[in-house]
Design an enzyme around this catalytic site. Structure first.
Site, PDB file in Angstrom:
ATOM      1  N   ASP A   8       0.849  -1.184   0.000  1.00 13.39           N
ATOM      2  CA  ASP A   8       0.000   0.000   0.000  1.00 13.39           C
ATOM      3  C   ASP A   8       0.889   1.239   0.000  1.00 13.39           C
ATOM      4  O   ASP A   8       1.778   1.374   0.849  1.00 13.39           O
ATOM      5  CB  ASP A   8      -0.904   0.016   1.236  1.00 13.39           C
ATOM      6  N   ASP A 129     -15.204  -3.063  -1.619  1.00 10.64           N
ATOM      7  CA  ASP A 129     -14.818  -2.818  -0.235  1.00 10.64           C
ATOM      8  C   ASP A 129     -16.087  -2.551   0.560  1.00 10.64           C
ATOM      9  O   ASP A 129     -16.815  -1.594   0.261  1.00 10.64           O
ATOM     10  CB  ASP A 129     -13.882  -1.611  -0.149  1.00 10.64           C
TER      11      ASP A 129
END
Length: 247
Positions: A8, A129
């Site tokens: 990330d 998500d």
């Protein structure tokens, strides 16, 4: 069953967040390309990369870090974060990204996802998500009224290569994957599903080897790999043995 190590990106560095909160970022490597090379040496077959700043900005924000990763490793890279239009999709594919992940735009503009999947078969994934069962967008800052299954079914016949399903409540807190929700989605759609959010230990890896998880394409691991809760060699060997058994 593929284990995808996660990189990330925030401000050019490799970080992990807690439940998507940009204010709760732990830096694990100042050189994301170095981290990618470590994962490649450890034997991983894919990399999962997310441009966190891009997810909030709606456009690529860590392009140079991604490009350095692509130069450094030979294993395929799937990339998400800030991919909202065809120009961005095609730009990343031309630079060597193997699969782009479309999240927010999958909710706001499903026709764009379908067109991208038609033009680039096998190269487009949808990121779903979910927070309390509802799909979140804009870097998880906003919640829609769509359920994960509703969104997944929209792309049943679109040629989407995969769905990456993340349970936001579990992401980064090492509480284990949400197997009921993830397996429910995988059984509801024919698109391959990749589990994400909360993978915490070798116990989770062992759970992934159970017969009911055969409907999954794989799982993403972040913090548990960085802090040593999951041993890469042991995890990869375990998942590979299951693959051989099912061959």
């Amino acid at each position: 069953m593929i284990l995808y190590p996660a990189i990330d990106l925030k401000e050019g560095r490799c970080v992990r967040l807690i439940q998507g909160d940009m204010d709760q970022a732990t830096v694990f490597n100042d050189d994301p390309a170095d981290q990618a090379a470590i994962f490649e040496r450890q034997g991983f077959e894919w990399l999962h990369v997310v441009d966190l700043d891009g997810a909030f900005a709606g456009k690529p924000m860590n392009a140079s870090a991604v490009e350095e990763i692509l130069k450094r490793v030979k294993i395929p890279v799937q990339l998400g974060g800030g991919i909202r239009d065809m120009k961005t999709v095609e730009g990343w594919l031309s630079k060597g990204v193997s699969r782009v992940i479309i999240g927010t735009a999958a909710v706001r503009d499903p026709a764009f996802v379908c067109e991208a999947a038609r033009l680039h078969p096998g190269k487009i994934a949808v990121g779903i998500d979910a927070k309390d069962g509802l799909v979140a967008v804009e870097g998880w800052a906003q919640t829609s009224t769509l359920s994960a299954e509703e969104l997944g079914r929209r792309f049943e016949d679109a040629g989407v290569a995969a769905i990456i399903y993340t349970d936001i409540a579990r992401d980064g807190i090492l509480k284990g994957l949400n197997f009921p929700m993830t397996l429910g989605l995988a059984r509801a759609v024919s698109i391959p599903v990749i589990a994400s959010g909360g993978l915490a230990s070798m116990a989770d890896i062992e759970r992934l080897t159970q017969p009911d998880c055969a409907v999954l394409n794989g799982a993403i691991s972040g913090r548990a790999l960085y802090d040593g809760r999951i041993d890469p060699e042991e995890a990869l060997a375990l998942l590979k043995s299951v693959r051989k058994d099912n061959a």
